[in-house]
Design a protein around this motif. Structure first.
Motif, PDB file in Angstrom:
ATOM      1  N   ARG A   1       0.826  -1.204   0.000  1.00 20.67           N
ATOM      2  CA  ARG A   1       0.000   0.000   0.000  1.00 20.67           C
ATOM      3  C   ARG A   1       0.863   1.259   0.000  1.00 20.67           C
ATOM      4  O   ARG A   1       0.545   2.236  -0.681  1.00 20.67           O
ATOM      5  CB  ARG A   1      -0.943   0.001   1.212  1.00 20.67           C
TER       6      ARG A   1
ATOM      7  N   HIS B   1       2.306   1.775  -3.493  1.00 21.27           N
ATOM      8  CA  HIS B   1       1.302   2.286  -4.427  1.00 21.27           C
ATOM      9  C   HIS B   1       1.062   3.775  -4.205  1.00 21.27           C
ATOM     10  O   HIS B   1       0.964   4.557  -5.167  1.00 21.27           O
ATOM     11  CB  HIS B   1      -0.005   1.507  -4.253  1.00 21.27           C
ATOM     12  N   SER B   2       0.969   4.186  -2.941  1.00 18.72           N
ATOM     13  CA  SER B   2       0.729   5.591  -2.636  1.00 18.72           C
ATOM     14  C   SER B   2       1.906   6.456  -3.071  1.00 18.72           C
ATOM     15  O   SER B   2       1.714   7.564  -3.597  1.00 18.72           O
ATOM     16  CB  SER B   2       0.472   5.759  -1.134  1.00 18.72           C
TER      17      SER B   2
ATOM     18  N   THR C   1       1.629   6.803  -6.928  1.00 15.89           N
ATOM     19  CA  THR C   1       0.486   7.554  -7.450  1.00 15.89           C
ATOM     20  C   THR C   1       0.354   8.964  -6.871  1.00 15.89           C
ATOM     21  O   THR C   1      -0.117   9.876  -7.549  1.00 15.89           O
ATOM     22  CB  THR C   1      -0.821   6.788  -7.172  1.00 15.89           C
ATOM     23  N   LYS C   2       0.781   9.146  -5.620  1.00 13.25           N
ATOM     24  CA  LYS C   2       0.574  10.430  -4.948  1.00 13.25           C
ATOM     25  C   LYS C   2       1.873  11.134  -4.557  1.00 13.25           C
ATOM     26  O   LYS C   2       1.840  12.263  -4.063  1.00 13.25           O
ATOM     27  CB  LYS C   2      -0.275  10.233  -3.688  1.00 13.25           C
TER      28      LYS C   2
ATOM     29  N   ALA D   1       3.126   9.018   1.136  1.00 18.81           N
ATOM     30  CA  ALA D   1       2.423   7.946   1.837  1.00 18.81           C
ATOM     31  C   ALA D   1       2.572   8.161   3.332  1.00 18.81           C
ATOM     32  O   ALA D   1       3.232   9.106   3.777  1.00 18.81           O
ATOM     33  CB  ALA D   1       3.002   6.587   1.433  1.00 18.81           C
TER      34      ALA D   1
END
Length: 282
Positions: free
Chosen positions: A157, A160-161, A164-165, A168
């Motif tokens: 997780r 992924h963060s 994409t962002k 995290a």
């Protein structure tokens, strides 16, 4: 920006200043903040400019000044103030306690007193040399697996963060060189006066911490002058102990220690709290 809002949770007359890690934000400690607030503490978790993610680096003295201002703000509305820090935030907490005798207690989580963990990149050994250059290098080092997390699902997780962002719960996607160098200066500053600390101290550290070695926090516990000092070893997590496999144990031990420290300070049972859960505390 995520780094512009401070986390200010008002509750009872006993406060906790919560300090996040280098180039991160108070998102790293928000779960712990909510837990402490739910159990009756007033919690203040600032985002320190020049230290947190997406802000230009400032000298470590500016970090310490901002942390001091946050401590004094909490003092104005609380009878006691304890400090809890994560990673470099724990180092900042130590620096505050060295110069403020009225710190009620310290909770040190994954204390950063060196960069000698098993997953530290090989080039880290050359970073002190770069600080001697007559000019500043604009470099950033990307966060790499395991991202301070042993749990595969949580690590996925976080990855992924970050993709994409660019951010995290573990922090930003990279750490600038200048912040790392200032962090090293802060560590040296703190090491020079550990004997000045007399308040109760509890430290928690992962045996498998891949960023900061156990010997760093063990040396802290050895050198501080506190009558009460405890070191709890965690056996199923990596550096970011507040989000990894043993996070609930970290939350519970931190809360119980802070409550007990308040009760002993004021000489009455303001908080109802059993003994610390972890039998290996020393």
């Amino acid at each position: 920006m995520i780094t512009q809002s401070h986390l200010d949770l008002i509750s009872g007359p006993h406060g906790v200043l919560l300090l996040h890690g280098l180039s991160g934000s108070n998102l790293e400690v928000s779960r712990l903040a909510q837990r402490l607030h739910a159990e009756g503490f007033s919690v203040y978790a600032p985002n320190i400019q020049g230290y947190c993610f997406e802000t230009d680096c400032l000298p470590y003295q500016a970090w310490l000044d901002a942390a001091t201002a946050a401590f004094e703000k909490l003092q104005q509305r609380c009878d006691t103030v304890s400090i809890c820090g994560l990673s470099m935030g724990a180092t900042l907490a130590l620096a505050l306690a060295e110069h403020h005798e009225d710190v009620n207690s310290l909770a040190l989580l994954a204390t950063c007193m060196d960069y000698e963990g098993w997953a530290v990149p090989w080039y880290q050994v050359f970073l002190p040399v770069l600080s001697l250059l007559p000019f500043k290098l604009k470099m950033e080092f990307p966060e790499e697996p395991p991202f301070g997390v042993k749990n595969d699902e949580i690590r996925g997780r976080m990855r992924h963060s970050l993709i994409t962002k660019k951010y995290a719960e573990i922090g930003g996607y990279s750490i600038p060189l200048d912040k790392i160098l200032e962090g090293r200066k802060l560590i040296s500053y703190v090491k020079s006066d550990l004997e000045a600390i007399h308040c109760p101290v509890m430290a928690m550290h992962a045996i498998e911490d891949e960023i900061c070695s156990l010997k760093g926090v063990e040396e802290v516990i050895k050198k501080i002058s506190s009558t009460r000092k405890e070191l709890i070893y965690l056996d199923d997590c990596y550096h970011l102990i507040t989000i990894d496999n043993q996070k609930n144990l970290v939350y519970s031990e931190t809360s119980l220690f802070l409550k007990d420290s308040v009760n002993k300070k004021i000489g009455m049972e303001f908080f109802r709290s059993p003994k610390l859960l972890h039998p290996e505390a020393i």
